[in-house]
Design a protein around this motif. Sequence first.
Motif, PDB file in Angstrom:
ATOM      1  N   MET A  39      78.895 -93.538  93.233  1.00  0.00           N
ATOM      2  CA  MET A  39      78.162 -93.749  91.972  1.00  0.00           C
ATOM      3  C   MET A  39      77.213 -92.572  91.728  1.00  0.00           C
ATOM      4  O   MET A  39      76.889 -91.836  92.663  1.00  0.00           O
ATOM      5  N   PRO A  40      76.777 -92.387  90.465  1.00  0.00           N
ATOM      6  CA  PRO A  40      75.870 -91.268  90.207  1.00  0.00           C
ATOM      7  C   PRO A  40      74.504 -91.490  90.853  1.00  0.00           C
ATOM      8  O   PRO A  40      73.954 -92.584  90.764  1.00  0.00           O
ATOM      9  N   ILE A  41      73.990 -90.462  91.527  1.00  0.00           N
ATOM     10  CA  ILE A  41      72.689 -90.616  92.212  1.00  0.00           C
ATOM     11  C   ILE A  41      71.703 -89.533  91.774  1.00  0.00           C
ATOM     12  O   ILE A  41      70.646 -89.376  92.368  1.00  0.00           O
ATOM     13  N   ILE A  42      72.059 -88.810  90.697  1.00  0.00           N
ATOM     14  CA  ILE A  42      71.213 -87.666  90.312  1.00  0.00           C
ATOM     15  C   ILE A  42      69.779 -88.090  89.978  1.00  0.00           C
ATOM     16  O   ILE A  42      68.818 -87.415  90.351  1.00  0.00           O
ATOM     17  N   LYS A  43      69.646 -89.245  89.299  1.00  0.00           N
ATOM     18  CA  LYS A  43      68.288 -89.687  88.925  1.00  0.00           C
ATOM     19  C   LYS A  43      67.469 -89.988  90.171  1.00  0.00           C
ATOM     20  O   LYS A  43      66.306 -89.598  90.268  1.00  0.00           O
ATOM     21  N   ALA A  44      68.091 -90.692  91.121  1.00  0.00           N
ATOM     22  CA  ALA A  44      67.373 -91.048  92.355  1.00  0.00           C
ATOM     23  C   ALA A  44      66.978 -89.784  93.108  1.00  0.00           C
ATOM     24  O   ALA A  44      65.852 -89.675  93.613  1.00  0.00           O
ATOM     25  N   ILE A  45      67.881 -88.828  93.162  1.00  0.00           N
ATOM     26  CA  ILE A  45      67.590 -87.586  93.892  1.00  0.00           C
ATOM     27  C   ILE A  45      66.481 -86.808  93.191  1.00  0.00           C
ATOM     28  O   ILE A  45      65.546 -86.306  93.815  1.00  0.00           O
ATOM     29  N   TYR A  46      66.569 -86.746  91.864  1.00  0.00           N
ATOM     30  CA  TYR A  46      65.537 -86.037  91.096  1.00  0.00           C
ATOM     31  C   TYR A  46      64.166 -86.682  91.347  1.00  0.00           C
ATOM     32  O   TYR A  46      63.189 -86.000  91.637  1.00  0.00           O
ATOM     33  N   ASN A  47      64.134 -88.015  91.231  1.00  0.00           N
ATOM     34  CA  ASN A  47      62.859 -88.707  91.411  1.00  0.00           C
ATOM     35  C   ASN A  47      62.309 -88.503  92.818  1.00  0.00           C
ATOM     36  O   ASN A  47      61.106 -88.324  93.007  1.00  0.00           O
ATOM     37  N   CYS A  48      63.199 -88.516  93.777  1.00  0.00           N
ATOM     38  CA  CYS A  48      62.767 -88.358  95.165  1.00  0.00           C
ATOM     39  C   CYS A  48      62.218 -86.957  95.412  1.00  0.00           C
ATOM     40  O   CYS A  48      61.152 -86.790  96.004  1.00  0.00           O
ATOM     41  N   LEU A  49      62.917 -85.950  94.920  1.00  0.00           N
ATOM     42  CA  LEU A  49      62.527 -84.581  95.257  1.00  0.00           C
ATOM     43  C   LEU A  49      61.487 -83.986  94.316  1.00  0.00           C
ATOM     44  O   LEU A  49      60.742 -83.098  94.697  1.00  0.00           O
ATOM     45  N   LEU A  50      61.460 -84.439  93.067  1.00  0.00           N
ATOM     46  CA  LEU A  50      60.560 -83.795  92.116  1.00  0.00           C
ATOM     47  C   LEU A  50      59.471 -84.681  91.561  1.00  0.00           C
ATOM     48  O   LEU A  50      58.558 -84.203  90.901  1.00  0.00           O
ATOM     49  N   THR A  51      59.546 -85.983  91.808  1.00  0.00           N
ATOM     50  CA  THR A  51      58.485 -86.837  91.289  1.00  0.00           C
ATOM     51  C   THR A  51      57.627 -87.368  92.446  1.00  0.00           C
ATOM     52  O   THR A  51      56.439 -87.124  92.504  1.00  0.00           O
ATOM     53  N   ASN A  52      58.305 -88.019  93.401  1.00  0.00           N
ATOM     54  CA  ASN A  52      57.549 -88.638  94.492  1.00  0.00           C
ATOM     55  C   ASN A  52      56.941 -87.599  95.416  1.00  0.00           C
ATOM     56  O   ASN A  52      55.807 -87.683  95.832  1.00  0.00           O
ATOM     57  N   CYS A  53      57.737 -86.580  95.724  1.00  0.00           N
ATOM     58  CA  CYS A  53      57.244 -85.582  96.666  1.00  0.00           C
ATOM     59  C   CYS A  53      56.826 -84.360  95.864  1.00  0.00           C
ATOM     60  O   CYS A  53      57.512 -83.986  94.928  1.00  0.00           O
ATOM     61  N   ALA A  54      55.744 -83.754  96.235  1.00  0.00           N
ATOM     62  CA  ALA A  54      55.301 -82.550  95.513  1.00  0.00           C
ATOM     63  C   ALA A  54      56.332 -81.454  95.676  1.00  0.00           C
ATOM     64  O   ALA A  54      56.862 -81.263  96.751  1.00  0.00           O
ATOM     65  N   ASN A  55      56.618 -80.744  94.572  1.00  0.00           N
ATOM     66  CA  ASN A  55      57.607 -79.656  94.666  1.00  0.00           C
ATOM     67  C   ASN A  55      56.930 -78.361  95.110  1.00  0.00           C
ATOM     68  O   ASN A  55      55.975 -77.932  94.526  1.00  0.00           O
TER      69      ASN A  55
END
Length: 345
Positions: free
Chosen positions: A329-345
Amino acid sequence: MIVSKFGGTCCTHLNAAKVKQVLTPNHHVVVVSAIGKTHPTDTKVTDLLIALHNNLPDVSIFDLVAQKYQKLAKICQYTQIDALLSSTITDIVTKNNYHNTISKGEEMSARLFAHYLGYQYVEAEELFAFDGSSVNLKQTFVNAKKAYALYGNFVTGGFYGGSSVGRQTFSRGGSDVSGAILASALSATLYENYTDVNGVCVANPSRVSLPFTARCISYDDMYLMSRLGANVLHPDAVTMARQSNVPINVRSLFEVSDFGTLITSASSPQQVLGITESQLEDGYQTNVIHSLDGFSILARLARVLIEMPNLQVFSVTQKDNLVSICTNMPIIKAIYNCLLTNCAN
Ligand code: ASP
């Protein structure tokens, strides 16, 4: 000396005036695409021309192309539009050749914009020399230098050139490549690539809401992103600019005060450079292009993915600055949120 390329959305009748506004005396060479969409459910001229070719000798689809160019001609004060449309359809029918037919949008855009901007029109067939399906760069560079020396300012159509047997097109999105070739041939100080987004987004804005825009990115990382599905720039355009070290500036025609993204040999300060997604036969491949330790990215992602119900992970690969995950299934949103929202970039 700036070479600018305007994508399909910039070349519609709604936006032609904006193209004129952004040009300065430093903008010597302009490359235009065929007219793009004016609204989300609209069809791009190149797609109409492909359908037209498939339906020949029925030419009814050409009416839709003609309507779009009539509107653009009005803005460009191009009075010979009827003659141009009639010679275009005659040539399409007579030659009945795929490459010739699908190049016609770029040719008409270039003729109209050259008139509107007061620049010389240069026929792309005489500029971009193809040997079979590949460009002869040596000959093309000679042609480009000659045109520049002769005219100073000129407009040409992207996406196609000429070969011994007639017109030849690049792959889709190839106007980016045409612009990069001219920028390299003329040692431009900048290759501006005008589009409808404010630069290179970390993820596709239609898949992730309001993604972060990279301010600078290296040729290598941009190439990887383009190859893996970020369709903001053709990968061959990145290769060309990298070879001649011409900086590429991807920017929006609709927010000209925003500088967009600069692509050079300098590496980006960002930790996560891009997240792309491509559809596979039985699932999705999501790629993370990053400048971190790949295992630390995987550790972060594992915590999120493990909590997704019904997720099946088919494979995970981690090499250099790329992590790729294939899932059901598509996981791009989850990955984006994990790497760029929850964790500081
Ligand atoms: N018009 C062509 C396409 O839609 C080329 C381009 O716009 O770059 O692919």
